[in-house]
Design a protein around this motif. Structure first.
Motif, PDB file in Angstrom:
ATOM      1  N   UNK A 185       0.819  -1.385   0.090  1.00 20.31           N
ATOM      2  CA  UNK A 185      -0.061   0.123  -0.013  1.00 20.31           C
ATOM      3  C   UNK A 185       0.964   1.138  -0.038  1.00 20.31           C
ATOM      4  N   UNK A 186       0.763   2.142  -0.971  1.00 13.92           N
ATOM      5  CA  UNK A 186       1.409   3.328  -0.945  1.00 13.92           C
ATOM      6  C   UNK A 186       1.336   4.307  -0.143  1.00 13.92           C
ATOM      7  N   UNK A 187       2.262   5.162   0.403  1.00 15.61           N
ATOM      8  CA  UNK A 187       2.070   6.105   1.552  1.00 15.61           C
ATOM      9  C   UNK A 187       0.944   6.994   1.149  1.00 15.61           C
ATOM     10  N   UNK A 188       0.809   7.507  -0.227  1.00  9.71           N
ATOM     11  CA  UNK A 188      -0.241   8.067  -0.281  1.00  9.71           C
ATOM     12  C   UNK A 188      -1.680   7.697  -0.358  1.00  9.71           C
ATOM     13  N   UNK A 189      -1.840   6.461  -0.714  1.00  9.09           N
ATOM     14  CA  UNK A 189      -3.020   5.839  -0.340  1.00  9.09           C
ATOM     15  C   UNK A 189      -3.547   5.733   0.967  1.00  9.09           C
ATOM     16  N   UNK A 228       2.186  10.805  -9.774  1.00 11.28           N
ATOM     17  CA  UNK A 228       1.760  11.271  -8.406  1.00 11.28           C
ATOM     18  C   UNK A 228       0.373  11.777  -8.305  1.00 11.28           C
ATOM     19  N   UNK A 229      -0.436  11.618  -9.377  1.00  5.75           N
ATOM     20  CA  UNK A 229      -1.864  11.963  -9.731  1.00  5.75           C
ATOM     21  C   UNK A 229      -2.844  11.149  -8.771  1.00  5.75           C
ATOM     22  N   UNK A 230      -3.475  11.558  -8.148  1.00  6.16           N
ATOM     23  CA  UNK A 230      -4.501  10.539  -7.218  1.00  6.16           C
ATOM     24  C   UNK A 230      -5.822  10.661  -7.531  1.00  6.16           C
ATOM     25  N   UNK A 231      -6.700   9.717  -7.568  1.00  3.19           N
ATOM     26  CA  UNK A 231      -7.920   9.521  -7.783  1.00  3.19           C
ATOM     27  C   UNK A 231      -8.624   8.981  -6.494  1.00  3.19           C
ATOM     28  N   UNK A 232      -9.614   9.525  -5.927  1.00  5.38           N
ATOM     29  CA  UNK A 232     -10.384   8.815  -4.900  1.00  5.38           C
ATOM     30  C   UNK A 232     -11.818   8.545  -5.112  1.00  5.38           C
TER      31      UNK A 232
END
Length: 501
Positions: A185-189, A228-232
């Motif tokens: 699990x990446x830190x960002x997640x 590094x783009x993030x979709x939630x």
């Protein structure tokens, strides 16, 4: 009569640290002893125990609820990444051994099939009638590009805990544990999950722990790319709320992640899905974009790939790049058509488009097909077509429309449920298909059934349409397994095929 062509099987696993599918359910209708071992054996667990012998035994964690400590972290790591105590080199040995045992049992079962003989033109390896090549390690062994977090009661009893499950629904001992210590699990997640939990604990709306027990807030999915783009994506059970009340909830969570504490997550996009089921597709309940960009994009090989909220994309991008070097394995060339079945966002077909005359992709999810078409246009690819719908319905009609004499290479990449039997039958009955590449993340489950059904004589078929395996060649490169089969040719076609390949 048909002349048996060379049968080739390659296994691909691109190794993600600590990960290997374990015990699979028994496929329906299979009563042979093979299934109780190859499909039901927990080879990973047994091999891991062998490597851990001599280590100091671990104390069993208490069954009582208590604050998160090392024991809960270890229990979660054992559930999600069962090989985490081993070095990466030892993990590869465990995975290799697990695959070898699966293949041994599969080989034994194939020998039992009427009219099917498994022989080899090359020396045996590892007790098999095939060549089993070493695993290709993954260049990246930490962090996936997609994580799905659940909401439930934590070790401290708080029902608004976001993490991963320890325990089983059957035993009614589910505990939701934070995942910040998991290598996959990446830190960002974990950061987005942490702030989602903060949002839940200040929200008056209760979480939806079980569909029939009420509650609203449910699971969180986080997708990231190499930039590094993030979709939630947040799932919400509407229960009996009015549209006005739903709008209030959507605005509240949007405000939290844009102007409130959650803004630190710096989301590229935030989606909201109203779902009255455990899982809903975009067709069943559309994803609603609360803010940001509708897609994220990933650079893979020479392609820029478009990714929607529920589109399938390999979770290990660097490993996927190794997987998609399928030119030699697939056997495509300028005289062949590549048929990409269960194609997801179309990356396999698109990555091979320059090597083949035409690519035809089939995918159930319409949104994934839209992504594939966007990727096709953006990258200037002109020989690819993608179709949305069930493969068992589209494939027979698509094959009928192809000209006689056109050689077809088929690649199938289904989900864990495997291929519909009608798809297997359509592939077998299409004489133009000369090679089949089967990609599977669960080689000891439905993939095994599909594989055997591709070879054995099926009820109602002419016997000469069965495949006759002659030689196996196995390749491992991590979490995906690749089977490659060559189908029988008519006598006059053999020399032609040998020439074009």
């Amino acid at each position: 009569m048909h002349s048996p062509r060379q049968f080739l099987s390659r296994v691909g696993l691109v190794s993600k640290s600590g990960l290997l599918p374990w015990c699979a359910r028994k496929p329906p209708g299979w009563s042979q002893p093979f299934l109780s071992t190859a499909s039901g054996g927990n080879f990973t667990h047994l091999a891991a125990k062998k490597y851990q012998r001599g280590q100091e035994s671990q104390k069993k964690p208490s069954q009582d609820l208590r604050p998160l400590d090392a024991s809960w972290q270890e229990r979660l790591a054992d559930a999600v990444t069962p090989l985490w105590r081993l070095s990466y080199e030892e993990q590869l040995k465990v995975k290799f051994e697990a695959q070898r045992k699966i293949l041994q049992r599969l080989e034994s079962y194939l020998q039992m099939l009427n009219g099917v003989n498994v022989t080899t033109a090359t020396p045996k390896s590892e007790g098999l009638s095939c060549i089993l090549l070493p695993i290709i390690p993954s260049p990246v062994i930490g962090g996936y590009n997609k994580s799905t977090f659940s909401v439930n009661r934590g070790p401290d009893g708080n029902s608004k805990t976001v993490g991963y499950y320890v325990g089983t629904w059957r035993d009614r001992n589910i505990i939701c544990v934070h995942s910040h210590h998991l290598k996959n699990i990446p830190e960002k997640h974990n950061q987005v999950a942490q702030y989602y939990e903060i949002f839940l604990r200040q929200s008056p709306a209760e979480p939806c722990l079980l569909i029939h027990e009420g509650g609203y807030w449910s699971e969180l999915t986080v997708r990231t790319n190499s930039q590094g783009h993030t979709m939630a994506i947040i799932t919400f059970h509407p229960q009996e709320l009015s549209q006005e009340e739903l709008c209030v909830q959507k605005e509240t969570v949007k405000e939290f992640f844009t102007k409130g504490p959650g803004a630190v997550c710096d989301l590229t996009s935030l989606y909201f899905q109203e779902s009255t089921m455990t899982h809903c597709s975009h067709q069943q309940s559309p994803y609603q974009l609360l803010f940001g960009e509708p897609h994220i994009f990933e650079d893979l090989l020479d392609l820029k790939v478009c990714i929607s909220p529920d589109a399938f994309f390999q979770v290990n991008t660097a490993g996927a790049e190794m997987l998609y070097h399928l030119g030699e394995l697939s056997g495509v060339n300028s005289n062949t058509i590549l048929l990409d079945i269960c194609c997801g966002t179309g990356v396999i077909g698109l990555s091979l488009a320059r090597h083949t005359s035409k690519v035809l992709g089939i995918e159930l999810l319409e949104q994934a097909v839209e992504d594939a078409r966007w990727t096709t246009a953006f990258n200037g690819i002109t020989n690819c077509e993608f179709y949305a719908g069930r493969a068992e319905k589209i494939l027979p009609q698509l094959l009928k429309s192809k000209k006689d004499g056109q050689l077809i290479v088929a690649v199938v990449n289904p989900d864990r449920a495997g291929l519909h039997y009608q798809v297997v039958r359509a592939i077998r009955n299409c004489r133009a298909i000369r090679r089949l590449v089967f990609v599977s993340c669960k080689p000891h489950g439905e993939a095994t059934r599909n594989f055997i059904d591709s070879i054995r004589e099926l009820e109602g078929e002419r016997k000469d349409s069965s495949l006759l395996p002659i030689r196996w060649n196995i390749r491992l490169n991590h979490w995906l397994k690749l089977w490659c089969l060559e189908l029988p040719l008519q006598e006059e076609e053999v020399r032609k095929w040998q020439h074009v390949t």
